[in-house]
Design a protein around this motif. Structure first.
Motif, PDB file in Angstrom:
ATOM      1  N   ALA A  41       0.822  -1.212   0.000  1.00  0.00           N
ATOM      2  CA  ALA A  41       0.000   0.000   0.000  1.00  0.00           C
ATOM      3  C   ALA A  41       0.857   1.264   0.000  1.00  0.00           C
ATOM      4  O   ALA A  41       0.338   2.362  -0.109  1.00  0.00           O
ATOM      5  N   GLY A  42       2.178   1.124   0.143  1.00  0.00           N
ATOM      6  CA  GLY A  42       3.038   2.306   0.146  1.00  0.00           C
ATOM      7  C   GLY A  42       2.783   3.224   1.321  1.00  0.00           C
ATOM      8  O   GLY A  42       2.843   4.445   1.192  1.00  0.00           O
ATOM      9  N   LEU A  43       2.522   2.646   2.476  1.00  0.00           N
ATOM     10  CA  LEU A  43       2.132   3.458   3.631  1.00  0.00           C
ATOM     11  C   LEU A  43       3.292   4.197   4.273  1.00  0.00           C
ATOM     12  O   LEU A  43       3.095   5.240   4.885  1.00  0.00           O
ATOM     13  N   ALA A  54      -3.540  13.906   3.264  1.00  0.00           N
ATOM     14  CA  ALA A  54      -3.217  12.550   2.800  1.00  0.00           C
ATOM     15  C   ALA A  54      -2.029  11.996   3.572  1.00  0.00           C
ATOM     16  O   ALA A  54      -1.996  10.818   3.943  1.00  0.00           O
ATOM     17  N   ARG A  55      -1.035  12.855   3.827  1.00  0.00           N
ATOM     18  CA  ARG A  55       0.140  12.408   4.579  1.00  0.00           C
ATOM     19  C   ARG A  55      -0.249  11.970   5.988  1.00  0.00           C
ATOM     20  O   ARG A  55       0.178  10.914   6.465  1.00  0.00           O
ATOM     21  N   LEU A  56      -1.070  12.786   6.632  1.00  0.00           N
ATOM     22  CA  LEU A  56      -1.474  12.452   7.996  1.00  0.00           C
ATOM     23  C   LEU A  56      -2.237  11.129   8.030  1.00  0.00           C
ATOM     24  O   LEU A  56      -2.033  10.296   8.923  1.00  0.00           O
ATOM     25  N   ALA A  57      -3.115  10.930   7.055  1.00  0.00           N
ATOM     26  CA  ALA A  57      -3.890   9.682   7.006  1.00  0.00           C
ATOM     27  C   ALA A  57      -2.973   8.491   6.736  1.00  0.00           C
ATOM     28  O   ALA A  57      -3.093   7.429   7.351  1.00  0.00           O
ATOM     29  N   ARG A  58      -2.017   8.679   5.810  1.00  0.00           N
ATOM     30  CA  ARG A  58      -1.083   7.587   5.484  1.00  0.00           C
ATOM     31  C   ARG A  58      -0.214   7.248   6.691  1.00  0.00           C
ATOM     32  O   ARG A  58      -0.017   6.079   7.021  1.00  0.00           O
ATOM     33  N   GLU A  59       0.290   8.278   7.365  1.00  0.00           N
ATOM     34  CA  GLU A  59       1.145   8.027   8.529  1.00  0.00           C
ATOM     35  C   GLU A  59       0.366   7.337   9.653  1.00  0.00           C
ATOM     36  O   GLU A  59       0.893   6.455  10.325  1.00  0.00           O
ATOM     37  N   ALA A  60      -0.880   7.734   9.836  1.00  0.00           N
ATOM     38  CA  ALA A  60      -1.696   7.087  10.873  1.00  0.00           C
ATOM     39  C   ALA A  60      -1.895   5.611  10.534  1.00  0.00           C
ATOM     40  O   ALA A  60      -1.833   4.739  11.419  1.00  0.00           O
ATOM     41  N   ALA A  61      -2.124   5.323   9.264  1.00  0.00           N
ATOM     42  CA  ALA A  61      -2.294   3.925   8.850  1.00  0.00           C
ATOM     43  C   ALA A  61      -0.993   3.149   9.049  1.00  0.00           C
ATOM     44  O   ALA A  61      -1.005   1.993   9.511  1.00  0.00           O
ATOM     45  N   ALA A  62       0.130   3.769   8.728  1.00  0.00           N
ATOM     46  CA  ALA A  62       1.432   3.104   8.928  1.00  0.00           C
ATOM     47  C   ALA A  62       1.659   2.830  10.410  1.00  0.00           C
ATOM     48  O   ALA A  62       2.119   1.748  10.796  1.00  0.00           O
ATOM     49  N   LYS A  63       1.308   3.783  11.244  1.00  0.00           N
ATOM     50  CA  LYS A  63       1.500   3.601  12.692  1.00  0.00           C
ATOM     51  C   LYS A  63       0.623   2.469  13.222  1.00  0.00           C
ATOM     52  O   LYS A  63       1.021   1.769  14.154  1.00  0.00           O
ATOM     53  N   ARG A  64      -0.546   2.295  12.643  1.00  0.00           N
ATOM     54  CA  ARG A  64      -1.402   1.168  13.069  1.00  0.00           C
ATOM     55  C   ARG A  64      -0.731  -0.162  12.719  1.00  0.00           C
ATOM     56  O   ARG A  64      -0.835  -1.134  13.469  1.00  0.00           O
ATOM     57  N   VAL A  65      -0.052  -0.202  11.593  1.00  0.00           N
ATOM     58  CA  VAL A  65       0.699  -1.413  11.236  1.00  0.00           C
ATOM     59  C   VAL A  65       1.832  -1.623  12.240  1.00  0.00           C
ATOM     60  O   VAL A  65       2.034  -2.723  12.764  1.00  0.00           O
TER      61      VAL A  65
END
Ligand code: SF4
Length: 122
Positions: A41-43, A54-65
């Motif tokens: 997903a390129g998170l 978009a960056r904030l949403a992507r970083e939040a998703a990466a942090k959940r991983v």
């Protein structure tokens, strides 16, 4: 900068800085257990010209991983020690890692000052 764990650690020559955790295979490099090894997903790294929302949403998703990754501690320390200038590593963004590093540097200075004061007091 080394290769990020998120995609290319399979082929990257990453130092094997490992901290024993739980029942993990202590002979395996920490990144072999990274849950982001195939970041399809390129998170973890920003595409060019990424809008802030978009960056904030992507970083939040990466942090959940990262939050469910068994090697988060090792990954974070690796990114702090290198230091890795880009991407989410160990649940921290690059900006957050800069804050952690600044705190560590300040603490080191304070500890050295305290040690000198103790030594001077005899
Ligand atoms: S902590 Fe996050 S960035 Fe680090 S290996 Fe695990 S999933 Fe990847």
């Amino acid at each position: 900068m080394l290769h990020p764990p998120h995609q290319s650690l399979q082929v990257a020559a990453v130092p094997q800085q490992r901290v024993p955790v739980g029942d993990r295979d202590q002979d395996a490099p920490w990144h072999t257990e990274a849950v982001c090894r195939r970041d399809e997903a390129g998170l973890f790294f920003a595409p060019s010209k990424e809008p802030t929302a978009a960056r904030l949403a992507r970083e939040a998703a990466a942090k959940r991983v990262c939050a469910r990754c068994p090697v988060m501690v090792e990954c974070r320390e690796h990114a702090l020690l290198q230091p890795e200038p880009y991407g989410v590593w160990g649940g921290l963004t690059a900006a957050e890692r800069r804050v952690v590093l600044a705190r560590r540097r300040r603490r080191e200075v304070e500890l050295k000052k305290a040690a000198r004061a103790v030594a001077a007091a005899g």
